[in-house]
Enzyme design. Structure first.
Site, PDB file in Angstrom:
ATOM      1  CE1 TYR A  15      -4.030  14.259  -1.434  1.00 22.44           C
ATOM      2  CE2 TYR A  15      -6.214  13.547  -0.591  1.00 22.44           C
ATOM      3  CZ  TYR A  15      -4.966  12.968  -1.117  1.00 22.44           C
ATOM      4  OH  TYR A  15      -4.574  11.981  -1.768  1.00 22.44           O
TER       5      TYR A  15
ATOM      6  CG  HIS B  11      -1.770   1.207   1.064  1.00 19.64           C
ATOM      7  ND1 HIS B  11      -3.055   1.042   0.674  1.00 19.64           N
ATOM      8  CD2 HIS B  11      -1.799   2.293   1.406  1.00 19.64           C
ATOM      9  CE1 HIS B  11      -3.855   2.191   0.735  1.00 19.64           C
ATOM     10  NE2 HIS B  11      -3.083   3.100   1.125  1.00 19.64           N
ATOM     11  CB  CYS B  12       3.107   2.737  -1.628  1.00 20.03           C
ATOM     12  SG  CYS B  12       3.588   1.677  -2.845  1.00 20.03           S
TER      13      CYS B  12
ATOM     14  CG  ASP C 291      -0.712   5.340   3.693  1.00 20.42           C
ATOM     15  OD1 ASP C 291      -1.070   5.247   2.667  1.00 20.42           O
ATOM     16  OD2 ASP C 291      -1.191   6.097   4.626  1.00 20.42           O
TER      17      ASP C 291
ATOM     18  CG  ASN D  96      -5.341  13.760   3.694  1.00 22.94           C
ATOM     19  OD1 ASN D  96      -5.319  15.082   3.440  1.00 22.94           O
ATOM     20  ND2 ASN D  96      -5.908  13.125   2.861  1.00 22.94           N
TER      21      ASN D  96
ATOM     22  CE1 TYR E 269      -8.723   4.292   4.917  1.00 26.61           C
ATOM     23  CE2 TYR E 269      -8.556   6.098   3.372  1.00 26.61           C
ATOM     24  CZ  TYR E 269      -8.367   5.327   4.599  1.00 26.61           C
ATOM     25  OH  TYR E 269      -7.705   6.291   5.571  1.00 26.61           O
TER      26      TYR E 269
ATOM     27  NE  ARG F 219      -7.706   3.154  -1.389  1.00 23.35           N
ATOM     28  CZ  ARG F 219      -7.341   4.175  -0.836  1.00 23.35           C
ATOM     29  NH1 ARG F 219      -6.936   5.368  -1.569  1.00 23.35           N
ATOM     30  NH2 ARG F 219      -6.835   4.296   0.679  1.00 23.35           N
TER      31      ARG F 219
ATOM     32  CB  THR G 207      -8.882  10.732  -3.190  1.00 21.34           C
ATOM     33  OG1 THR G 207      -8.207  11.079  -2.097  1.00 21.34           O
ATOM     34  CG2 THR G 207      -9.451   9.366  -2.655  1.00 21.34           C
TER      35      THR G 207
ATOM     36  NE  ARG H  37     -10.261  11.897   6.734  1.00 17.05           N
ATOM     37  CZ  ARG H  37      -9.331  11.495   6.021  1.00 17.05           C
ATOM     38  NH1 ARG H  37      -8.743  11.925   5.058  1.00 17.05           N
ATOM     39  NH2 ARG H  37      -8.867  10.060   6.419  1.00 17.05           N
TER      40      ARG H  37
HETATM   41  C1  0GY Z   1      -4.396   6.397   2.536  1.00 17.32           C
HETATM   42  C2  0GY Z   1      -5.270   7.367   3.291  1.00 17.32           C
HETATM   43  C3  0GY Z   1      -5.865   8.440   3.109  1.00 17.32           C
HETATM   44  C4  0GY Z   1      -5.865   9.040   1.755  1.00 17.32           C
HETATM   45  C5  0GY Z   1      -6.128   8.399   0.529  1.00 17.32           C
HETATM   46  O1  0GY Z   1      -6.243   8.209  -1.691  1.00 17.32           O
HETATM   47  C6  0GY Z   1      -6.137   8.936  -0.679  1.00 17.32           C
HETATM   48  O2  0GY Z   1      -6.278  10.235  -0.698  1.00 17.32           O
HETATM   49  O3  0GY Z   1      -6.018   6.999   0.456  1.00 17.32           O
HETATM   50  C7  0GY Z   1      -6.415   9.274   3.938  1.00 17.32           C
HETATM   51  O4  0GY Z   1      -6.540  10.510   4.026  1.00 17.32           O
HETATM   52  O5  0GY Z   1      -6.973   8.520   5.282  1.00 17.32           O
HETATM   53  O6  0GY Z   1      -4.821   5.080   2.560  1.00 17.32           O
HETATM   54  O7  0GY Z   1      -3.378   6.648   1.964  1.00 17.32           O
END
Ligand code: 0GY
Length: 310
Positions: free
Chosen positions: A55, A37-38, A263, A268, A163, A130, A83, A136
């Site tokens: 963001y 997970h990265c 990660d 965030n 998620y 995903r 995202t 948020r």
């Molecule tokens: C993660 C967690 C976050 C963000 C994202 O795709 C993303 O924006 O996954 C988070 O903000 O909790 O898994 O990296």
């Protein structure tokens, strides 16, 4: 690894850049370990961030990810679409193609995706999509659209990564069980680790895993889930101590259905940015035996992302 930049985009206020110059872990990863997970962020000048993003991160490109992989001792990466790139998977595809087979991907697609596009993603190393329910981070997508996508990607042998926040599991339960594919839960469904291990929320997650053999969990992100501070020393027993029992319980009960990832570059995060070397040193505390470590870091991710090599 160099310092993060912002390209032409203005970073979200308070955004923490990834930790430059991570330390060398004391824990020696098993041969062939996968960072499952990265993310890659941009760089924004080459792969612009999506207009609908919630963001704007610092740039964190493939060269920096691969340098981290080598520094920590991983053999491979699973790059998960973040995202901030919406359903534009170009940065992910570019990184995966540049990895010489050492990266696979988890993409984000919309209902409008064509089979040709899915095939192109598959050829680039994508093996999953995903679905993000963290409010948020994304706008709402109707569940019938997601189900339709799941049915389409099932034909490619892919899986679905989900998620969500722990409080939302009851509402999502039926949807998850209706999915035709393997389902991988990100970060243990984000438990509130200030609550007891045997409290209703985490008990529900464990029941969900127990009753559904097609469901897996990542036991990643102690730095995101912990209410305590960062580890000060390598192997420090106290590091993210509040998360330990949660992750260890999942690894011990479901050793063949767990994954781990850094990660990186840690979107965030508030408060502190972890040294990724110290994060790796957290692994033996949640997977205490060599057998569990090999399943978590090698056997399980290989089964899901590189089954043709087994
Ligand atoms: C993660 C967690 C976050 C963000 C994202 O795709 C993303 O924006 O996954 C988070 O903000 O909790 O898994 O990296």
């Amino acid at each position: 690894m160099g310092r993060p930049t912002t390209g032409d985009f203005r970073k979200t206020d308070g955004w923490l850049d990834w930790y430059a110059g991570p330390s060398k872990p004391r824990f020696v990863l098993p041969t062939g370990s996968v960072d499952a997970h990265c993310h890659v962020f941009g760089p924004g000048a080459e792969f612009p961030y999506a207009p609908e993003r919630k963001y704007t991160p610092c740039d964190a490109g493939k060269a920096q990810l691969f340098a981290l992989r080598d520094h920590l001792g991983f053999a491979r990466n699973v790059i998960v679409q973040a995202t901030c790139h919406g359903a534009d998977n170009r940065a992910l595809v570019d990184a995966s193609r540049a990895s010489a087979g050492r990266a696979r991907g988890v993409a984000t697609v919309r209902r409008s995706v064509t089979d040709t596009e899915l095939q192109q993603l598959h050829d680039a190393g994508v093996r999953g999509v995903r679905f993000n329910f963290v409010k948020r981070l994304v706008d709402f997508t109707p569940k019938d659209e997601l189900l339709e996508i799941a049915q389409r990607i099932d034909a490619f042998g892919w899986h679905v990564v989900v998620y969500f926040e722990a409080v939302d599991l009851p509402e999502l339960w039926d949807f998850f069980t209706a999915l035709p594919t393997t389902v991988v839960i990100d970060h243990m469904g984000r438990p509130d680790v200030s609550k007891p291990l045997d409290g209703p929320e985490f008990t529900l997650l464990r029941r969900f895993l127990r009753e559904h053999p097609h469901v897996w969990s990542k036991v990643s992100c102690p730095e995101r889930l912990s209410n305590g501070g960062p580890p000060a020393l390598h192997g420090e027993q106290a590091a993210y101590r509040d998360v330990l029992p949660f992750a260890r319980a999942i690894v011990q009960e479901f050793p063949d259905r767990v994954l781990w990832g850094t990660d990186w570059p840690h979107p965030n995060l508030k408060g502190h940015m972890p040294d990724d070397g110290l994060l790796v040193d957290f692994i033996p505390h949640i997977a205490p035996t060599a057998e569990l470590q090999k399943k978590l870091l090698v056997d399980n991710p290989m089964r899901l992302y590189w089954p043709e090599e087994l």
